[in-house]
Design a protein around this motif. Structure first.
Motif, PDB file in Angstrom:
ATOM      1  N   ALA A 290       0.829  -1.210   0.000  1.00  0.00           N
ATOM      2  CA  ALA A 290       0.000   0.000   0.000  1.00  0.00           C
ATOM      3  C   ALA A 290       0.860   1.255   0.000  1.00  0.00           C
ATOM      4  N   SER A 291       2.110   1.120   0.516  1.00  0.00           N
ATOM      5  CA  SER A 291       2.953   2.320   0.609  1.00  0.00           C
ATOM      6  C   SER A 291       3.679   2.637  -0.696  1.00  0.00           C
ATOM      7  N   PHE A 292       3.415   1.846  -1.761  1.00  0.00           N
ATOM      8  CA  PHE A 292       4.062   2.098  -3.057  1.00  0.00           C
ATOM      9  C   PHE A 292       3.475   3.390  -3.631  1.00  0.00           C
ATOM     10  N   ILE A 293       4.366   4.329  -4.044  1.00  0.00           N
ATOM     11  CA  ILE A 293       3.833   5.654  -4.397  1.00  0.00           C
ATOM     12  C   ILE A 293       3.043   5.663  -5.696  1.00  0.00           C
ATOM     13  N   TYR A 294       3.253   4.644  -6.557  1.00  0.00           N
ATOM     14  CA  TYR A 294       2.496   4.641  -7.817  1.00  0.00           C
ATOM     15  C   TYR A 294       1.353   3.642  -7.713  1.00  0.00           C
ATOM     16  N   GLU A 295       0.400   3.788  -8.613  1.00  0.00           N
ATOM     17  CA  GLU A 295      -0.675   2.810  -8.734  1.00  0.00           C
ATOM     18  C   GLU A 295      -0.080   1.632  -9.519  1.00  0.00           C
ATOM     19  N   ASP A 296      -0.321   0.386  -9.087  1.00  0.00           N
ATOM     20  CA  ASP A 296       0.187  -0.752  -9.863  1.00  0.00           C
ATOM     21  C   ASP A 296      -0.479  -0.785 -11.238  1.00  0.00           C
ATOM     22  N   THR A 297       0.314  -1.100 -12.272  1.00  0.00           N
ATOM     23  CA  THR A 297      -0.317  -1.295 -13.584  1.00  0.00           C
ATOM     24  C   THR A 297      -0.869  -2.729 -13.578  1.00  0.00           C
ATOM     25  N   PRO A 298      -1.856  -3.035 -14.444  1.00  0.00           N
ATOM     26  CA  PRO A 298      -2.435  -4.392 -14.431  1.00  0.00           C
ATOM     27  C   PRO A 298      -1.364  -5.482 -14.579  1.00  0.00           C
ATOM     28  N   ASP A 299      -0.379  -5.230 -15.456  1.00  0.00           N
ATOM     29  CA  ASP A 299       0.672  -6.234 -15.670  1.00  0.00           C
ATOM     30  C   ASP A 299       1.498  -6.437 -14.408  1.00  0.00           C
ATOM     31  N   GLN A 300       1.748  -5.320 -13.720  1.00  0.00           N
ATOM     32  CA  GLN A 300       2.569  -5.391 -12.512  1.00  0.00           C
ATOM     33  C   GLN A 300       1.844  -6.226 -11.461  1.00  0.00           C
ATOM     34  N   GLU A 301       0.548  -5.987 -11.373  1.00  0.00           N
ATOM     35  CA  GLU A 301      -0.258  -6.705 -10.393  1.00  0.00           C
ATOM     36  C   GLU A 301      -0.237  -8.201 -10.702  1.00  0.00           C
ATOM     37  N   LYS A 302      -0.385  -8.517 -12.015  1.00  0.00           N
ATOM     38  CA  LYS A 302      -0.404  -9.919 -12.418  1.00  0.00           C
ATOM     39  C   LYS A 302       0.947 -10.574 -12.104  1.00  0.00           C
ATOM     40  N   ALA A 303       2.041  -9.872 -12.451  1.00  0.00           N
ATOM     41  CA  ALA A 303       3.376 -10.427 -12.205  1.00  0.00           C
ATOM     42  C   ALA A 303       3.584 -10.656 -10.707  1.00  0.00           C
ATOM     43  N   THR A 304       3.146  -9.681  -9.890  1.00  0.00           N
ATOM     44  CA  THR A 304       3.289  -9.832  -8.426  1.00  0.00           C
ATOM     45  C   THR A 304       2.554 -11.085  -7.961  1.00  0.00           C
ATOM     46  N   ASN A 305       1.318 -11.258  -8.465  1.00  0.00           N
ATOM     47  CA  ASN A 305       0.538 -12.430  -8.041  1.00  0.00           C
ATOM     48  C   ASN A 305       1.166 -13.739  -8.509  1.00  0.00           C
ATOM     49  N   ASP A 306       1.727 -13.727  -9.739  1.00  0.00           N
ATOM     50  CA  ASP A 306       2.402 -14.932 -10.256  1.00  0.00           C
ATOM     51  C   ASP A 306       3.552 -15.314  -9.327  1.00  0.00           C
ATOM     52  N   VAL A 307       4.338 -14.304  -8.969  1.00  0.00           N
ATOM     53  CA  VAL A 307       5.519 -14.553  -8.139  1.00  0.00           C
ATOM     54  C   VAL A 307       5.088 -15.123  -6.785  1.00  0.00           C
ATOM     55  N   LYS A 308       4.056 -14.516  -6.199  1.00  0.00           N
ATOM     56  CA  LYS A 308       3.605 -14.987  -4.873  1.00  0.00           C
ATOM     57  C   LYS A 308       3.083 -16.414  -4.960  1.00  0.00           C
ATOM     58  N   ARG A 309       2.321 -16.679  -6.046  1.00  0.00           N
ATOM     59  CA  ARG A 309       1.761 -18.028  -6.182  1.00  0.00           C
ATOM     60  C   ARG A 309       2.893 -19.056  -6.274  1.00  0.00           C
ATOM     61  N   ASP A 310       3.932 -18.714  -7.056  1.00  0.00           N
ATOM     62  CA  ASP A 310       5.082 -19.615  -7.188  1.00  0.00           C
ATOM     63  C   ASP A 310       5.767 -19.822  -5.842  1.00  0.00           C
ATOM     64  N   MET A 311       5.886 -18.723  -5.086  1.00  0.00           N
ATOM     65  CA  MET A 311       6.614 -18.827  -3.818  1.00  0.00           C
ATOM     66  C   MET A 311       5.839 -19.687  -2.824  1.00  0.00           C
ATOM     67  N   GLU A 312       4.503 -19.639  -2.929  1.00  0.00           N
ATOM     68  CA  GLU A 312       3.690 -20.404  -1.965  1.00  0.00           C
ATOM     69  C   GLU A 312       3.572 -21.876  -2.351  1.00  0.00           C
ATOM     70  N   SER A 313       4.010 -22.234  -3.587  1.00  0.00           N
ATOM     71  CA  SER A 313       3.919 -23.647  -3.974  1.00  0.00           C
ATOM     72  C   SER A 313       5.159 -24.382  -3.477  1.00  0.00           C
ATOM     73  N   PRO A 314       5.062 -25.723  -3.302  1.00  0.00           N
ATOM     74  CA  PRO A 314       6.189 -26.467  -2.719  1.00  0.00           C
ATOM     75  C   PRO A 314       7.386 -26.634  -3.651  1.00  0.00           C
ATOM     76  N   HIS A 315       7.189 -26.464  -4.994  1.00  0.00           N
ATOM     77  CA  HIS A 315       8.348 -26.596  -5.903  1.00  0.00           C
ATOM     78  C   HIS A 315       9.121 -25.294  -5.938  1.00  0.00           C
ATOM     79  N   PRO A 316      10.432 -25.363  -6.139  1.00  0.00           N
ATOM     80  CA  PRO A 316      11.203 -24.122  -6.221  1.00  0.00           C
ATOM     81  C   PRO A 316      10.746 -23.273  -7.401  1.00  0.00           C
ATOM     82  N   MET A 317      10.613 -21.985  -7.169  1.00  0.00           N
ATOM     83  CA  MET A 317      10.181 -21.082  -8.235  1.00  0.00           C
ATOM     84  C   MET A 317      11.353 -20.787  -9.165  1.00  0.00           C
ATOM     85  N   ASP A 318      11.050 -20.649 -10.470  1.00  0.00           N
ATOM     86  CA  ASP A 318      12.068 -20.139 -11.379  1.00  0.00           C
ATOM     87  C   ASP A 318      11.333 -19.258 -12.375  1.00  0.00           C
ATOM     88  N   ARG A 319      11.148 -18.006 -12.017  1.00  0.00           N
ATOM     89  CA  ARG A 319      10.326 -17.123 -12.862  1.00  0.00           C
ATOM     90  C   ARG A 319      11.156 -15.993 -13.452  1.00  0.00           C
TER      91      ARG A 319
END
Length: 847
Positions: A290-319
């Motif tokens: 929330a403290s990020f000074i810019y509004e996330d762009t849709p792509d940024q939001e998607k990439a953030t969610n992809d990264v989090k989803r990978d991190m929460e899965s049991p296989h090592p992420m390689d994104r």
């Protein structure tokens, strides 16, 4: 100008003391030019004199006998009269237009009024028409005949959605080289109507060596691709009916398999490892975002969610997160790093340059201020004592995020509990560092950021050994950087620097020879006396370099004269002009990266590429510079990478060896062979690993051969190129849903769909069913339906459930089915199939 060797000699004779005490003395190399470059510069200005009094003695006198096109005020009788008058004088009539519609209109009008009138259409736009009596030509323009304004054409920029498909790589024109996966390199010779058992079909005509012809069925469009090897090289045409192409394909496939094998092993290793599954977001994470000074762009939001989803899965992420310069990749890295730290894991951030380590350290510290995170960095500015101390803390777990250059992969760097590795601009690291990273990556989550996806890393990700997120939407209020190509000249430098300083901004001046920087700094001081100039390069002592950089960041300097040390990741929103000297010496991705240092705020930014006169450059250097000038749109990193591929030819996926065979088969075909090779490896050597691909396709392509009338009739779509493009789109459809949407669009554009096109759609359905059943080829002719099974007798297909269903169907319909081996391939023939609908009905029963 006579003796260009004298000034440099005199300059060399000066002592360092003299130069130091007289800062206004500038090395003649920057203020003088040599005869070769001077000659080339003059070459750009030929002298043409008009009028009665001449200053020069003329070698050539040009006399024009030209009159403007008369005005007809849309009166076609006047036009006809004028045409006839020209004909009587032996003057040929031409009409210029870039619109075939307009020419058709003129033909129709003249046909009505007087069919004896003739003219030659020329499909090019002219600004104004004229008549030249010397060469006996009258050139008219359509817009003057119809009394319209001439519209200037703007060069079309890329539409966002096709940034990655780069349509122009695929548009075929007759005469283009193509590669057919089964027959090799040939030339595209347009579409042609062919008679098959009394029915007309449209086929693609290809010309091979010795003028051999090959006709390719519309359903097999995806077997051919435009040949794109290294720009400027002309491929050798293959001969039909010889095994040269097969051999080349085999060796290519073997090499590709060797490379892909390592990749798959790596992938297998990661899939087998259970890495660390991070816990879901905490309230702190939400607070940070929330403290990020810019509004996330849709792509940024998607990439953030992809990264989090990978991190929460049991296989090592390689994104791989690929976003253009300044599109917010660092923010994604910060969020990922914080997520890891919140789970009591350590994070290593690997960057290519010392300066960037410092910059990232500042950015991370700034963003994570007030959160319980310890951040530190190692780079060569620190004393070995300081580094030792940092590494000790790291091993004890007192540091959460460590930022550094390749120093971080050294043996003495030990982590207490490393959970995430962030690699910035991986292509900038050497092969040995990459090898070490590969080993480290096997069981740690890895996030790679890149601005110009160098095709190898790009490829890596497209193959599924890595996951890819693309950020292609620029942050709001961003404007593209205006990029211009110029010959080195002091006036331009003076004006560009003055303009930027007058609006309170700062300037980067890049030159990649350390020895010249002081002199260039002095030149800028001389041209713009009030500019405060700083000089930065990698050979400065750590503290001095840091000092210059900080001063520039804090606006104590207006101009920073530097080497490419600024290329990676320096973020100074106030610097909005960059001048790159000797731009022809840099690679494409370097230029793109450096240009990305400006235009990071909402101010209009400028990038000037200075090079010697264009006539003295090598073709490759010229192509690089024009590519960077052409792709000044935001988010053009992908296009830059693709063009880079065109200019250099593509390299080996893992980067260790450059591959020559791509030049022989073309890049697109290399991809197809690559896909086939990976598929074969998955099936044969690593079948146990890819067991979960239970419902995988055993056949990647089903060839269709019918005697139905399959084509898009001329009277339905008149333009040949448009028909070719439609065939191409049809070949890409994958299911009923897409087909319905396509049908609707076709009807909207061209009206009710004729029966031949419905037949074409049905052959497409045949193809889909054949692929699911396991047929490599389907022939439907003279009321017999034949399906040829997977050609590899060892394929696990013959033990699959699907093959079992086919056998059950044959058992249930013995009267019409005949299953036998023909030339080593199993074939199923079904007789008395009188319509294609019945054929589809039978195939559905096998599924």
């Amino acid at each position: 100008m006579k003796d260009t060797k004298k000034p440099p000699k005199l300059w060399k004779a000066l002592s360092e003391e003299d130069i130091k005490n007289n800062p206004e003395w500038i090395d003649p190399r920057f203020t003088f030019t040599d005869d070769k470059n001077f000659g080339a510069m003059l070459f750009d200005f030929p002298n043409v004199e008009f009028g009665k009094q001449f200053f020069f003695k003329a070698d050539e006198i040009i006399t024009f006998d030209i009159r403007p096109q008369p005005s007809f005020n849309k009166d076609f009788n006047l036009l006809i009269h004028n045409f006839k008058e020209n004909e009587s004088k032996g003057v040929k009539n031409l009409i210029f237009s870039d619109s075939s519609k307009q020419i058709e209109r003129i033909f129709a009008i003249l046909e009505d009024l007087d069919s004896s009138v003739v003219f030659t259409p020329v499909y090019k736009a002219l600004r104004e028409g004229f008549r030249d009596d010397t060469i006996k030509l009258a050139c008219y323009t359509d817009h003057q005949i119809f009394d319209r304004y001439y519209k200037y054409k703007r060069i079309k920029t890329y539409e966002r959605s096709q940034a990655i498909t780069l349509k122009e790589l695929r548009d075929l024109k007759p005469g283009d080289y193509i590669t057919h996966i089964d027959h090799g390199v040939g030339k595209y010779a347009g579409l042609e109507k062919v008679d098959v058992n009394g029915k007309t079909q449209e086929m693609i005509r290809l010309v091979y060596a010795d003028n051999d012809l090959l006709y390719v069925n519309i359903n097999s469009l995806n077997r051919i691709s435009k040949y794109s090897g290294k720009e400027g090289t002309v491929p050798k045409l293959n001969k039909l009916g010889t095994d040269t192409w097969e051999k080349l394909k085999k060796t290519t496939k073997k090499k590709v398999k060797d490379i892909a094998r390592d990749l798959i092993k790596l992938y297998a290793l990661r899939k087998a490892q259970t890495g660390n599954a991070f816990s879901p977001d905490t309230y702190l994470q939400k607070e940070l975002e929330a403290s990020f000074i810019y509004e996330d762009t849709p792509d940024q939001e998607k990439a953030t969610n992809d990264v989090k989803r990978d991190m929460e899965s049991p296989h090592p992420m390689d994104r791989l997160v690929c976003g253009d310069v300044g599109f917010g990749k660092t923010e994604i890295a910060i969020r990922a790093a914080f997520k890891a730290v919140a789970d009591s894991k350590q994070v290593a951030v690997l960057v290519p340059t010392t300066i960037l380590a410092l910059q990232h350290y500042r950015t991370f510290s700034e963003r994570l201020k007030g959160f319980p995170v310890n951040i530190d960095y190692v780079n060569r500015f620190k004393t070995s004592k300081q580094i030792k101390e940092t590494l000790k803390k790291l091993e004890e777990g007192k540091i959460d995020i460590i930022i550094g250059t390749h120093r971080l992969v050294s043996k003495d760097v030990k982590f207490k509990d490393l959970g995430l590795m962030i690699i910035d601009e991986e292509q900038k690291f050497g092969v040995s560092v990459k090898e070490k990273l590969k080993v480290m990556r096997a069981n740690v989550d890895a996030l790679t950021l890149t601005a110009t996806p160098i095709p190898r890393t790009l490829h890596f990700s497209l193959m599924g050994a890595r996951d890819l997120s693309i950020i292609s939407t620029p942050p709001p209020n961003r404007q593209p950087v205006q990029t211009e190509l110029h010959v080195f000249n002091e006036k331009l430098i003076q004006e560009a620097v003055t303009f930027e300083l007058d609006r309170g901004g700062q300037v980067f001046f890049i030159h990649n020879r350390v020895a010249d920087l002081q002199q260039l700094g002095a030149l800028i001081r001389k041209l713009v006396p009030h500019a405060r100039v700083g000089v930065a390069h990698g050979q400065l002592e750590g503290d001095d370099l840091e000092d210059v950089m900080l001063k520039f960041i804090n606006h104590d300097f207006d101009v920073l004269v530097a080497t490419t040390i600024i290329e990676a990741g320096l973020d100074i929103p106030n610097a909005n002009t960059i001048i790159i000297n000797q731009a022809h010496m840099f690679g494409l991705s370097d230029l793109h990266q450096m240009r990305g240092r400006v235009g990071r705020s909402n101010k209009k930014a400028f990038c000037y590429l200075l090079s010697p006169p264009l006539s003295t450059l090598t073709p490759e250097a010229y192509k690089r510079l024009s590519a960077i000038e052409e792709f000044s749109e935001l988010g053009s990193g992908f296009n830059v990478a693709m063009r880079d591929l065109d200019i250099r030819g593509s390299g080996n996926l893992l980067g260790a060896e450059q591959s020559g065979f791509i030049a022989e088969i073309g890049f697109e075909m290399y991809n197809k062979i690559l896909d086939e090779a990976v598929q074969e490896l998955k099936e044969e050597e690593f079948s146990d690993l890819f067991d979960e691909d239970k419902n995988r396709k055993y056949v990647s392509f089903t060839q269709i051969d019918t005697d139905l009338e399959v084509l898009i009739p001329d009277e339905y779509v008149t333009n040949i190129t448009e028909r070719y493009n439609l065939y191409n789109e049809i070949a890409k459809l994958e299911n009923e849903e897409q087909l319905t949407a396509f049908e609707k669009a076709l009807e909207d554009r061209f009206g009710p769909i004729p029966p031949q096109v419905y037949e074409l759609f049905n052959t497409l359905r045949l193809q889909w069913l054949g692929k699911t059943i396991g047929f490599e080829k389907i022939s439907f002719k003279k009321q017999t339906l034949k399906g040829y099974f997977v050609n590899n007798p060892k394929s696990s297909y013959f033990e699959s459930e699907q093959f079992g269903k086919v056998l059950a169907f044959v058992g249930a319909n013995p009267a019409i089915c005949n299953l036998k081996e023909v030339k080593g391939q199993l074939r199923l023939a079904i007789s008395n199939v009188n319509t294609i609908d019945y054929a589809l009905h039978l195939l559905k029963q096998m599924i």
